[in-house]
Enzyme design. Structure first.
Site, PDB file in Angstrom:
ATOM      1  N   GLY A 113      -0.067   4.942  -0.753  1.00 58.10           N
ATOM      2  CA  GLY A 113      -1.296   5.846   0.130  1.00 58.10           C
ATOM      3  C   GLY A 113      -0.516   7.092   0.847  1.00 58.10           C
ATOM      4  O   GLY A 113       0.593   7.369   0.668  1.00 58.10           O
ATOM      5  N   GLY A 117       0.922  -1.141   0.053  1.00 61.17           N
ATOM      6  CA  GLY A 117       0.133   0.042   0.062  1.00 61.17           C
ATOM      7  C   GLY A 117       0.775   1.403   0.037  1.00 61.17           C
ATOM      8  O   GLY A 117       0.642   2.305   0.588  1.00 61.17           O
ATOM      9  N   ILE A 129      -0.642  -1.546  -5.978  1.00 54.42           N
ATOM     10  CA  ILE A 129      -1.307  -2.040  -7.306  1.00 54.42           C
ATOM     11  C   ILE A 129      -1.303  -1.066  -8.454  1.00 54.42           C
ATOM     12  O   ILE A 129      -2.012  -1.447  -9.395  1.00 54.42           O
ATOM     13  CB  ILE A 129      -2.661  -2.743  -7.040  1.00 54.42           C
ATOM     14  N   TYR A 173     -13.797  -0.576   8.318  1.00 59.04           N
ATOM     15  CA  TYR A 173     -12.420  -0.371   8.400  1.00 59.04           C
ATOM     16  C   TYR A 173     -11.946  -0.670   9.828  1.00 59.04           C
ATOM     17  O   TYR A 173     -10.908  -1.549  10.194  1.00 59.04           O
ATOM     18  CB  TYR A 173     -12.196   0.993   7.793  1.00 59.04           C
ATOM     19  N   ASP A 210       0.202  -7.186  -4.935  1.00 64.53           N
ATOM     20  CA  ASP A 210      -1.184  -7.442  -4.779  1.00 64.53           C
ATOM     21  C   ASP A 210      -1.442  -8.203  -3.514  1.00 64.53           C
ATOM     22  O   ASP A 210      -1.240  -9.388  -3.605  1.00 64.53           O
ATOM     23  CB  ASP A 210      -1.915  -8.092  -6.076  1.00 64.53           C
TER      24      ASP A 210
END
Ligand code: VAH
Length: 317
Positions: free
Chosen positions: A9, A6, A33, A139, A50
């Site tokens: 981000g 990730g 990804i 989340y 991924d």
């Protein structure tokens, strides 16, 4: 070597830069990804990863001799509520894949958790590390699951799992990714570039917050802390709590013409109203020496300066 999932981000690039200074540029691999902007490729290794593809992840871990996995792939609070099935897949199945590969290859694993792992029935003022956790977002539920599964793998398989519950993180060089605290990132850009900001939370919504440098330093410090210093594997960390109104007033000290207006997003407001108002992070401070550097005034001058606003003049007045 360190692998960050990730990585594109809000926190990935800043984290990679900090760790590359510490461990060497080629020893920190950023992954995501999506195709990164060209400057990301120039700053160090980047690979496609991924977390829903176990084989892809296994190959990266083996081929790059990964020893530390920092798992940042997740859909955040508001984004998760807009796509629950994808959030469940990435935040839960992705986590399972990461846990199994970390245990299989004896990796050390850091997973960020969040104030969003608490809910409306948690104590809301100075929420302690160990308290009721019944979050009302996919989340939050997925992050409680990550905390519990990481601690289970630690006790059952000896996995070196480490986890910090971050407050809202404020950064200038990266866009937030669909969170509830995103207003506190966007407000600085708009204050400098437009002199005004429309806030999607109520003026009195108090939330725990932290400047990104404190967040990334906390992460490096908990990575490097000796395991013997831990009385727990999941710690709260925080720096301050403020409301949009308080933040706007602090900004207005440096941008006199700044105006804030409010247009409440009911989804984000409901999420924010279910979260802690402040965190008790005394255990992190006691066990491994955590302390924050940025309070609200320093946060505001730093963020405004990074957005090109000259804050020295205002302070002289
Ligand atoms: C969010 N920025 O708003 C993230 C974070 C504590 C907030 O988890 O969802």
């Amino acid at each position: 070597r360190v692998l960050i999932t990730g990585g594109l981000g809000q926190l990935g690039m800043g984290l990679a830069n900090l760790l590359r200074n510490r461990f060497g540029k080629d020893n920190v691999i950023l992954s995501d990804i999506k195709k990164p902007p060209s400057h990301v490729f120039c700053s160090g290794p980047f690979v496609y990863a991924d977390v829903l593809d176990r084989q892809n992840l296994r190959e990266i871990v083996v081929n790059n001799r990964v020893t530390w996995l920092l798992h940042y792939s997740a859909l955040l609070s508001a984004a998760g509520e807009a796509n629950v099935s994808l959030a469940r897949a990435v935040n839960i199945t992705g986590l399972h894949n990461v846990l199994d590969i970390a245990a299989e290859h004896n990796l050390r694993l850091f997973v960020p958790s969040t104030i969003g792992a608490f809910g409306p029935t948690s104590p809301r003022n100075r929420t302690p590390d160990l308290s009721v956790q019944r979050p009302r977002t996919i989340y939050g539920v997925s992050k409680v699951h990550a905390e519990l599964m990481g601690e289970y793998y630690c006790h059952r398989y000896g996995l070196d799992f480490r986890c910090l519950r971050y407050p809202g993180v404020i950064s200038a060089d990266s866009q937030p990714g669909g969170g509830t605290t995103d207003y506190a990132v966007q407000i600085f850009h708009d204050a400098v570039k437009r002199g005004k900001f429309e806030c999607n939370l109520r003026p009195s919504t108090r939330l725990p917050m932290m400047y990104v440098d404190d967040c990334l330093r906390a992460t490096l410090e908990v990575m490097e802390a000796p395991a013997e210093s831990f009385s727990m594997r999941t710690y709260n960390v925080t720096a301050m709590s403020f409301t949009p109104d308080e933040l706007a007033q602090e900004i207005a000290k440096h941008v006199p013409e700044f105006r804030i207006t409010y247009c409440v997003d009911p989804v984000r407001q409901a999420i924010a109203d279910s979260w802690p108002v402040s965190l008790d992070d005394s255990m992190a401070r006691k066990d491994w020496g955590w302390k924050h550097d940025f309070d609200l005034p320093e946060l505001v001058t730093t963020m405004l300066s990074l957005h090109g606003c000259d804050t020295r003049i205002a302070q002289a007045n």
